[in-house]
Structures are given as C-alpha cells and as structure tokens.
Design an enzyme around this catalytic site. Structure first.
Site, mmCIF file in Angstrom:
data_model
loop_
_atom_site.group_PDB
_atom_site.id
_atom_site.type_symbol
_atom_site.label_atom_id
_atom_site.label_comp_id
_atom_site.label_asym_id
_atom_site.label_seq_id
_atom_site.Cartn_x
_atom_site.Cartn_y
_atom_site.Cartn_z
ATOM 1 N N GLU A 13 0.832 -1.216 0.000
ATOM 2 C CA GLU A 13 0.000 0.000 0.000
ATOM 3 C C GLU A 13 0.867 1.268 0.000
ATOM 4 O OE1 GLU A 13 -4.153 -1.528 2.030
ATOM 5 O OE2 GLU A 13 -2.692 -0.539 3.341
ATOM 6 N N GLU A 18 -5.732 -8.165 -0.743
ATOM 7 C CA GLU A 18 -6.421 -7.954 0.532
ATOM 8 C C GLU A 18 -7.875 -7.625 0.257
ATOM 9 O OE1 GLU A 18 -4.750 -5.228 3.377
ATOM 10 O OE2 GLU A 18 -2.678 -5.719 2.808
#
Length: 484
Positions: free
Chosen positions: A190, A382
């Site tokens: 991320e 995710e």
C-alpha cells in the site's frame, strides 16, 4: 471455432490456475519481535490505544517505546512459532497461494548490517518450504509497514536516499536466498498510505517545522526508485520472478453530479494512483508537476532516476480493497469512521462494525478502472470484513456476515473477469485472525480461523475454525463456482 465463441470461452468465470488464498503480514502475525536476532521495526513502536494514531501519523519525534503501553506486534498471534499448524489449516482449505511478508529486521536487524541474520533467513526458508510441501505458492511482500528502527534513527527512514541502497541489498538477499521457493513478489505494501499515515506507511516521523508534504513525496520517490531497482534485480536473478506493486485501492465517487464533486473525486483518485502510475508505466504522470507545485514540493531527482523508473516497471498490479470512497466539495458532509484515507459517507452503502462502508460493486468498478488504466494483470491481495465474532455454547463461530461479504465480493470479481479484466488471484485479508493494522485490536477479526486472544493481549492463542472456513474451502474447490 468462430471468433465470438473464442471470446466467450475466454471470459466466462475464473480462469484455470486462478490463485485462491489468504493473506497476513509479518508484523501483524509473527510476534517474537526480538527473537533470534530480529531488530525493532516501526510497527513494534506503535501501541494499542489512544496514542496509536499519534505515532502512526508521524507526530511523535523521536519515536520511542513508552512504559506501560500495550504493543500488539510484540506477540501478535505467535505465527513465528505456530506457522506449521497454521499452514496446515490453510492447506486444508485448499489454498493455492499464501501472501505474507518478510520482516526486514529479521534479515537485517538494524537495516544496514554488513551481513544478514542467518536465523531470520532460516525461519523464512522453513516457512516457504512448509508452503511448498502443500503445493501453496508464496506471495511475498518485501516491506509491509515495518521499516527497521535502526534506519529510522540513523537516516530518518525513507526521507533519506541512503535507504535505496539498504533496501536493494535486502531485496537481493531475499531474491537469492529464497530463489526457487518464491516467484511472486511485492515491493511495498500500500505505497500510497505513506501520504495518509506516514510513520506506519514509511517510517516517517516529522521533525519540528518540516514541510510534511515535501518529506512524504520525497520519501515516495526514494521508494519508487528502490522498487524499480528491486524489480531489475529480481528479473536478473531469476527471469521467472514476477514483481508487483501494491495499492490501497477503492475508487472515489463524487458525492453528487456537481462538477466540483466530480473534480475533487478525480483528484483524490489521482493522489492515490500517482505512485502506481510510476511503478506500472515507468514515469510520473503529467498531473504530478501541478501537484508538486501546489504543495510547494521540490523533489530531488538524480540523473539516472527517471531512466531507472522507465526501464523497470512492475509485472503486475496488486491492491487491497475493503471499501469505495466518496468525495464532496461541501465541507459540511459527514465523514466515515475508522480509516486513515478520509471519505465522505455514502448514503447508499451499509457499514461494518468499524464504520467501513461495504460496496461489492465498487470492487468490480475498481477492477475495471485499474485494468483500463494499466492493461497489466491484476491481483487482489487484501479483501475482507473486520467484525466481532462470538463463540457459541457448542464452540462454533457462525460468521455468516463474513460469508455474505466475501460471497458478494467474489461475485463482483467474477463479473469483472467477464467484463474482460485479467485477474490472476485473490487472497482474503487476515485468513487467520491477527492484529488489526488500523486499530491494533484483536477484536476486529477477519479470519476463517479464530485465535483466542483479546485486545489487552490475554488468551491461549488456541486456533478454532469458523463457519467461513468450510465455506471458503468449497469456493476454492469449485474455482469460484460454488458460493452458496
């Protein structure tokens, strides 16, 4: 076969060899935070409780451990000592892949040590061999929110160019020592989160009177160069290696058709996608120059940097997806709870126990948007529902709400594949309960496997299957056809 028939055959349902699995991160699962030579990492410094956000946002300087605070990463769920038991459960569900990360400070305790820590390498060798024993393909993140504290203290973390050399030396050791066991790699988890949570995202703690935007974007540039060089090294060591970038995903919707809302939503998306633009396309997008000017940023770019970015883009794009987001130019609009990426509340969506908005169609939208933009294979690494689970009198855990959430999102994935999106895999977040990155809680549970531990760190760490365990097993066995 007619052309139309070929097209129909190509887009119907999940492809053969689709990588079904689950995901964890070293810092949220392993524990053993100073065992076998491991050094302190940034996450080891982030407490559970009221001081958590203060540290995550980079407002504590210098960063230090505080007596009496609960640091969840120090024990986590003790995956370090229990990985064999846990991998066996993942294999029972039929995992084709398992996403985890390497704790940088297990390999280089201070981050810039002359030699790697052999005990750390041995642990990951054993872990990846355990996956291989069950035919599970590891998907490994090199840096998942855990910069060695030695590098934070010595260099100020990613604000310093010295970090590039430290990272690529670490990456090279990983690519060489785990060659043949791992072929799917992610460089930074991320990467866009460093804009929203600088210390947890990139180890950035701000000094007094610093231009925060300058520091964040300079740090991001160093990470981008390091990612490109790591991609180069991975391909040199083994041409079969596949390296991806990783985005905290989810589109920004305009709150209304007011052009001001549309414009703001577009710019919010650009803010998050800028770094993926560089990693996937090999150059800064045209709008970056204006962003830097408006934020009074002057990025220091060395002579070869742009050529490095251009020559070594990633092979695929991975992302997390928990929710879509919403943007409004009206400052009076109410905001959602529980996430560092701020968003206006969308009145059309339900929310989780932690205020995260639930939007399965948003996943299909995000998949189409990213594939249209980049035309590279996508990997959802995710996706999941953080919820409060209850153990029934008979010992069962009836998490139908989790099954419903995942069912709808998997259906959206299938629809996106039918739209023509090249999606290669899906790993649900927190396939086993672990420490929540956002809040540091254990009560915010994501897993198919319950771990007996509470928010204060109490519990036996016993593992227990939830109802969703057998449901996901059925999904994998049917290659996504059975979602009932």
């Amino acid at each position: 076969m007619k052309i139309l028939e070929v097209i129909k055959e190509k887009v119907m349902g999940f492809p053969k060899g689709f990588l079904w699995g689950g995901a964890i991160a070293a810092n949220q699962a392993e524990g053993a935070y100073l065992e076998d030579g491991k050094g302190l990492t940034t996450v080891d410094m982030i407490p559970h409780g009221e001081k958590r956000m203060y540290v995550k946002l980079g407002d504590m300087y210098p960063v230090k451990l505080i007596d009496g605070e609960n640091y969840p990463s120090h024990e986590a769920i003790d995956f370090y000592h229990r990985y064999q038991e846990d991998i066996k459960l993942f294999a029972e569900m039929g995992f084709k892949t398992f996403r985890t990360s390497i704790a940088w400070a297990r390999i280089f305790p201070h981050g810039d040590d002359e030699q790697p820590n052999e005990a750390g390498i041995s642990f990951y060798l054993d872990l990846f061999k355990e996956c291989q024993k069950y035919g599970i393909e590891p998907l490994v993140t090199l840096c998942h929110f855990d910069v060695p504290m030695g590098l934070v203290e010595k260099y100020g973390s990613w604000r310093s160019r010295e970090m590039i050399e430290c990272f690529i030396r670490y990456a090279r050791v990983c690519f060489e020592r785990f060659d043949g066991l791992v072929k799917y790699w992610l460089t930074f988890n991320e990467i866009n989160i460093l804009l929203h949570s600088p210390f947890s995202g990139a180890g950035i703690a701000f000094k007094p009177d610093e231009n925060h935007e300058q520091v964040k974007y300079q740090a991001a540039h160093h990470e981008l160069v390091a990612s490109a060089l790591a991609t180069k090294i991975a391909h040199e060591i083994n041409p079969l290696n596949r390296v991806g970038c990783m985005l905290a995903g989810g589109q920004f919707y305009p709150y209304s058709c007011d052009p001001k809302d549309v414009w703001l939503a577009m710019n919010k998306d650009r803010e998050n996608l800028m770094f993926i633009d560089v990693q996937a396309r090999g150059y800064y997008p045209s709008y970056a120059k204006k962003v830097f000017k408006e934020k009074d940023i002057n990025i220091e770019i060395q002579t070869d940097d742009l050529e490095i970015l251009k020559k070594y883009p990633v092979d695929f794009i991975s992302f997390s997806y928990y929710q879509s987001r919403c943007a409004s130019a009206d400052p009076s609009r109410g905001m959602t709870d529980g996430n560092v990426v701020k968003s206006v509340k969308n009145p059309y969506l339900e929310t989780s126990d932690w205020g995260w908005q639930i939007d399965p169609l948003g996943l299909r939208i995000t998949l189409n948007y990213l594939y249209d933009r980049y035309q590279k294979p996508l990997f959802i690494v995710e996706n999941g529902l953080g919820a409060k689970d209850t153990i029934e009198e008979d010992g069962s855990i009836l998490d139908d709400y989790r099954i419903d959430y995942l069912r709808k999102h998997i259906k959206a994935m299938k629809d996106a594949i039918d739209d023509g999106v090249d999606l290669i895999g899906y790993t649900t977040w927190g396939c086993i309960d672990l420490v929540a990155a956002s809040t540091g809680e254990m009560s915010k549970r994501y897993g198919f496997i319950y771990v007996d531990k509470d928010d204060q760190g109490n519990g036996t760490l016993e593992r227990r299957k939830k109802k969703s365990f057998n449901w996901y097993k059925q999904v994998i066995a049917s290659n996504g056809e059975r979602l009932d």
